[in-house]
Design a protein around this motif. Sequence first.
Motif, PDB file in Angstrom:
ATOM      1  N   GLU A  15       1.092  -1.029   0.560  1.00 36.51           N
ATOM      2  CA  GLU A  15       0.338  -0.273  -0.052  1.00 36.51           C
ATOM      3  C   GLU A  15       0.646   1.227  -0.175  1.00 36.51           C
ATOM      4  OE1 GLU A  15      -3.067   1.078  -0.237  1.00 36.51           O
ATOM      5  OE2 GLU A  15      -3.324  -1.270  -0.533  1.00 36.51           O
ATOM      6  N   ALA A  16       2.248   1.231   0.630  1.00 40.13           N
ATOM      7  CA  ALA A  16       2.955   2.753   0.939  1.00 40.13           C
ATOM      8  C   ALA A  16       3.618   3.145  -0.783  1.00 40.13           C
ATOM      9  CB  ALA A  16       3.921   1.756   2.372  1.00 40.13           C
ATOM     10  N   PHE A  17       3.719   1.426  -1.208  1.00 36.65           N
ATOM     11  CA  PHE A  17       4.858   2.091  -2.572  1.00 36.65           C
ATOM     12  C   PHE A  17       3.609   2.014  -3.540  1.00 36.65           C
ATOM     13  CE2 PHE A  17       8.206  -1.672  -1.171  1.00 36.65           C
ATOM     14  CZ  PHE A  17       9.127  -0.540  -1.872  1.00 36.65           C
ATOM     15  N   LEU A  18       1.829   1.856  -3.924  1.00 34.73           N
ATOM     16  CA  LEU A  18       1.112   2.397  -4.569  1.00 34.73           C
ATOM     17  C   LEU A  18       1.046   4.127  -3.956  1.00 34.73           C
ATOM     18  CD1 LEU A  18      -1.001  -0.840  -4.343  1.00 34.73           C
ATOM     19  CD2 LEU A  18       0.354   0.141  -6.327  1.00 34.73           C
ATOM     20  N   TRP A  19       1.147   4.167  -2.663  1.00 38.59           N
ATOM     21  CA  TRP A  19       0.451   5.583  -2.260  1.00 38.59           C
ATOM     22  C   TRP A  19       1.641   7.058  -2.488  1.00 38.59           C
ATOM     23  CZ3 TRP A  19      -4.449   7.592  -1.792  1.00 38.59           C
ATOM     24  CH2 TRP A  19      -4.965   6.724  -1.812  1.00 38.59           C
ATOM     25  N   LEU A  20       3.170   6.294  -1.976  1.00 37.58           N
ATOM     26  CA  LEU A  20       4.099   7.511  -2.236  1.00 37.58           C
ATOM     27  C   LEU A  20       4.893   7.512  -4.464  1.00 37.58           C
ATOM     28  CD1 LEU A  20       6.239   5.589  -0.176  1.00 37.58           C
ATOM     29  CD2 LEU A  20       4.916   7.931   0.219  1.00 37.58           C
ATOM     30  N   PRO A  21       5.093   8.317  -4.072  1.00 42.61           N
ATOM     31  CA  PRO A  21       5.559   8.860  -5.962  1.00 42.61           C
ATOM     32  C   PRO A  21       6.589   8.579  -6.124  1.00 42.61           C
ATOM     33  CG  PRO A  21       5.716  11.141  -4.486  1.00 42.61           C
ATOM     34  CD  PRO A  21       5.169   9.911  -3.752  1.00 42.61           C
ATOM     35  N   LEU A  22       6.759   6.965  -6.659  1.00 42.20           N
ATOM     36  CA  LEU A  22       8.245   6.721  -6.526  1.00 42.20           C
ATOM     37  C   LEU A  22       8.447   6.529  -8.009  1.00 42.20           C
ATOM     38  CD1 LEU A  22       7.993   3.589  -4.017  1.00 42.20           C
ATOM     39  CD2 LEU A  22       9.724   5.477  -3.779  1.00 42.20           C
ATOM     40  N   LEU A  23       7.414   6.420  -9.041  1.00 43.35           N
ATOM     41  CA  LEU A  23       6.955   5.731 -10.286  1.00 43.35           C
ATOM     42  C   LEU A  23       7.622   6.985 -11.440  1.00 43.35           C
ATOM     43  CD1 LEU A  23       4.695   3.705 -11.206  1.00 43.35           C
ATOM     44  CD2 LEU A  23       6.828   2.925 -10.993  1.00 43.35           C
ATOM     45  N   PRO A  24       7.339   8.500 -10.667  1.00 41.45           N
ATOM     46  CA  PRO A  24       7.321   9.677 -11.125  1.00 41.45           C
ATOM     47  C   PRO A  24       9.177  10.007 -10.806  1.00 41.45           C
ATOM     48  CG  PRO A  24       5.587   9.712 -10.044  1.00 41.45           C
ATOM     49  CD  PRO A  24       6.079   8.566  -9.328  1.00 41.45           C
ATOM     50  N   VAL A  25       9.442   9.340  -9.361  1.00 42.41           N
ATOM     51  CA  VAL A  25      10.621  10.317  -9.269  1.00 42.41           C
ATOM     52  C   VAL A  25      11.429   9.177 -10.287  1.00 42.41           C
ATOM     53  CG1 VAL A  25      12.311   9.846  -7.290  1.00 42.41           C
ATOM     54  CG2 VAL A  25      10.655  10.982  -6.845  1.00 42.41           C
ATOM     55  N   ILE A  26      11.448   7.616 -10.325  1.00 42.13           N
ATOM     56  CA  ILE A  26      12.580   7.494 -11.156  1.00 42.13           C
ATOM     57  C   ILE A  26      11.800   7.809 -12.204  1.00 42.13           C
ATOM     58  CG2 ILE A  26      12.300   4.759 -11.916  1.00 42.13           C
ATOM     59  CD1 ILE A  26      11.486   3.891  -9.215  1.00 42.13           C
ATOM     60  N   ALA A  70      14.784   7.626  -0.205  1.00 45.60           N
ATOM     61  CA  ALA A  70      13.801   8.540   1.158  1.00 45.60           C
ATOM     62  C   ALA A  70      12.203   7.812   1.300  1.00 45.60           C
ATOM     63  CB  ALA A  70      13.279   9.913   1.144  1.00 45.60           C
ATOM     64  N   LEU A  71      11.789   7.547  -0.423  1.00 45.28           N
ATOM     65  CA  LEU A  71      10.761   6.996  -0.371  1.00 45.28           C
ATOM     66  C   LEU A  71      10.984   5.388   0.145  1.00 45.28           C
ATOM     67  CD1 LEU A  71      10.287   8.921  -3.857  1.00 45.28           C
ATOM     68  CD2 LEU A  71       9.300   9.531  -1.086  1.00 45.28           C
ATOM     69  N   LEU A  72      11.563   5.188  -0.770  1.00 43.74           N
ATOM     70  CA  LEU A  72      11.954   3.524  -0.385  1.00 43.74           C
ATOM     71  C   LEU A  72      12.011   2.925   0.818  1.00 43.74           C
ATOM     72  CD1 LEU A  72      12.254   1.246  -2.066  1.00 43.74           C
ATOM     73  CD2 LEU A  72      14.837   1.755  -1.943  1.00 43.74           C
ATOM     74  N   MET A  73      12.443   3.858   1.925  1.00 47.74           N
ATOM     75  CA  MET A  73      12.907   3.842   2.909  1.00 47.74           C
ATOM     76  C   MET A  73      11.329   4.400   4.360  1.00 47.74           C
ATOM     77  SD  MET A  73      15.161   2.512   4.097  1.00 47.74           S
ATOM     78  CE  MET A  73      15.535   1.957   2.691  1.00 47.74           C
TER      79      MET A  73
END
Length: 123
Positions: A15-26, A70-73
Motif C-alpha cells: 500500500e505504501a508503494f502504491l501511495w508514494l510517488p516512486l514512479l515519477p521520481v524514477i 527516502a521514499l523507499l525507506m
Amino acid sequence: MLWLFVLIAAVAASEAFLWLPLLPVIRRVTETARKSGRVLTSKRISDHWKERVLPRYSWVIGKGSVQFFALLMLALAPVAVLGFVYPGGIAAWGAELMQPLVILVLCLVSIGYIWLRLRVVRG
C-alpha cells in the motif's frame, strides 16, 4: 503467528508503494540521465555548453536518487514498525525477515496484492 505478521507487512508495504510517488521520481531521474548521456556523446554540443548543463543534470539525478531512497525507506517503514509488536521484538523480527522462505513469501504476497489491487481499482 509469523505468517500473519508477514502478510500484514507485505500488504502494508505494498500500500505504501502504491501511495508514494516512486514512479515519477524514477522517471525523472531516468529521463535526466538519458539527456545527460545524449549531451555527453553529442559532437554538435560545445564543451562550454556541456560544462554548464551537466552539473545541473547531475544535481537533478543526485537529488532524485536521495528522494527515491527516502521514499523507499518510507515504503518499507511499515515492515520495520511491525518489529515493535512482534513477539521477541525488533531483533527477532529482523532475524525472521532474513529467512529465504519469508523473503519469498513477502515478495509473492506483495506482487500478488499489488496486481490484484491495481486490477480492482482499474476494473
